[in-house]
Design a protein around this motif. Structure first.
Motif, PDB file in Angstrom:
ATOM      1  N   GLU A 163       0.864  -1.182   0.000  1.00 17.33           N
ATOM      2  CA  GLU A 163       0.000   0.000   0.000  1.00 17.33           C
ATOM      3  C   GLU A 163       0.895   1.225   0.000  1.00 17.33           C
ATOM      4  N   LEU A 164       0.630   2.128  -0.930  1.00 16.06           N
ATOM      5  CA  LEU A 164       1.253   3.449  -0.870  1.00 16.06           C
ATOM      6  C   LEU A 164       0.178   4.386  -0.345  1.00 16.06           C
ATOM      7  N   THR A 165       0.529   5.194   0.628  1.00 12.43           N
ATOM      8  CA  THR A 165      -0.453   6.039   1.280  1.00 12.43           C
ATOM      9  C   THR A 165       0.064   7.470   1.403  1.00 12.43           C
ATOM     10  N   ALA A 166      -0.832   8.427   1.189  1.00 12.04           N
ATOM     11  CA  ALA A 166      -0.486   9.852   1.294  1.00 12.04           C
ATOM     12  C   ALA A 166      -1.447  10.528   2.259  1.00 12.04           C
ATOM     13  N   LYS A 167      -0.900  11.327   3.156  1.00 13.60           N
ATOM     14  CA  LYS A 167      -1.716  12.056   4.119  1.00 13.60           C
ATOM     15  C   LYS A 167      -2.513  13.150   3.414  1.00 13.60           C
ATOM     16  N   VAL A 168      -3.727  13.379   3.930  1.00 13.18           N
ATOM     17  CA  VAL A 168      -4.560  14.505   3.502  1.00 13.18           C
ATOM     18  C   VAL A 168      -4.460  15.515   4.640  1.00 13.18           C
ATOM     19  N   PRO A 169      -3.592  16.530   4.503  1.00 13.05           N
ATOM     20  CA  PRO A 169      -3.283  17.416   5.636  1.00 13.05           C
ATOM     21  C   PRO A 169      -4.508  18.045   6.303  1.00 13.05           C
ATOM     22  N   GLU A 170      -5.477  18.476   5.523  1.00 14.57           N
ATOM     23  CA  GLU A 170      -6.643  19.137   6.112  1.00 14.57           C
ATOM     24  C   GLU A 170      -7.547  18.170   6.879  1.00 14.57           C
ATOM     25  N   LYS A 171      -7.299  16.859   6.745  1.00 20.88           N
ATOM     26  CA  LYS A 171      -8.100  15.856   7.447  1.00 20.88           C
ATOM     27  C   LYS A 171      -7.287  15.091   8.494  1.00 20.88           C
ATOM     28  N   THR A 172      -6.048  15.498   8.699  1.00 20.56           N
ATOM     29  CA  THR A 172      -5.170  14.803   9.623  1.00 20.56           C
ATOM     30  C   THR A 172      -5.247  15.444  11.000  1.00 20.56           C
ATOM     31  N   SER A 173      -5.569  14.648  12.020  1.00 21.90           N
ATOM     32  CA  SER A 173      -5.640  15.131  13.399  1.00 21.90           C
ATOM     33  C   SER A 173      -4.243  15.247  13.987  1.00 21.90           C
ATOM     34  N   ASP A 174      -4.108  16.108  15.013  1.00 21.15           N
ATOM     35  CA  ASP A 174      -2.840  16.146  15.733  1.00 21.15           C
ATOM     36  C   ASP A 174      -2.699  14.827  16.506  1.00 21.15           C
ATOM     37  N   ASP A 175      -1.477  14.505  16.900  1.00 20.06           N
ATOM     38  CA  ASP A 175      -1.199  13.213  17.539  1.00 20.06           C
ATOM     39  C   ASP A 175      -2.027  12.986  18.799  1.00 20.06           C
ATOM     40  N   LYS A 176      -2.180  14.019  19.612  1.00 19.87           N
ATOM     41  CA  LYS A 176      -2.902  13.876  20.879  1.00 19.87           C
ATOM     42  C   LYS A 176      -4.383  13.577  20.633  1.00 19.87           C
ATOM     43  N   THR A 177      -4.996  14.292  19.691  1.00 17.50           N
ATOM     44  CA  THR A 177      -6.401  14.071  19.360  1.00 17.50           C
ATOM     45  C   THR A 177      -6.594  12.695  18.736  1.00 17.50           C
ATOM     46  N   ALA A 178      -5.707  12.326  17.819  1.00 20.03           N
ATOM     47  CA  ALA A 178      -5.804  11.015  17.165  1.00 20.03           C
ATOM     48  C   ALA A 178      -5.685   9.896  18.200  1.00 20.03           C
TER      49      ALA A 178
END
Length: 160
Positions: free
Chosen positions: A128-143
């Protein structure tokens, strides 16, 4: 104590076919190889251990061991897959490259915070190649908090 991933190792059918996929297709350079003639217990063997470097310094590694049988089976994505991060432009470029080269290519899948595409390597492993969607990525603490809550709800609903 744990500083990061050095390598994940998998069996391969043929080291050269594996190299063509990981180096020529995916662009991971063959960085090291180790020929193994005996184990630490003194048992004679014949194995080739190859390492493909990722940008963070970690490796995907493979063992070709002709004398030792290994059952290569097509895994379902849920059972086993190797997910590698790329940027969004590279994701789209690799999707097109896979199709152009006649490699079975699936995707692009929208997994909310990431988009993914999928291939099978010559050994049958799902890549799997995967790319982050920055506007949908939570900060580490929230995630992490969301993951903990989801795990607790899952466990509560699925305990026997």
């Amino acid at each position: 104590m744990i500083k990061g991933l050095h390598h994940n190792a998998y069996r391969c059918r043929n080291s050269e076919e594996t190299r063509k996929f990981y180096e020529d297709f995916l662009g991971l350079p063959l960085a090291d190889a180790l020929s193994i003639g005996s184990t630490k217990t003194g048992r004679e063997t014949e194995a080739l251990h190859t390492f493909y470097r990722m940008d963070d310094g970690s490796f995907l590694a493979f063992f070709e061991v002709p004398e030792q049988s290994f059952k290569f089976i097509d895994q379902h994505d849920y059972d086993l897959h190797i997910a590698l991060e790329v940027d969004m432009d590279s994701l789209h470029a690799m999707f097109a490259k896979g199709k152009e080269m006649g490699i079975k290519t699936r995707g692009i899948s929208d997994h909310h915070a990431i988009h993914s595409i999928y291939f099978r390597d010559p050994n049958g492993y799902v890549i799997e190649l995967t790319a982050k969607v920055p506007e949908k990525t939570s900060d580490d603490k929230t995630a992490a908090a969301n993951a903990r809550k989801m795990l607790e709800e899952w466990t509560s609903a699925h305990q026997a």
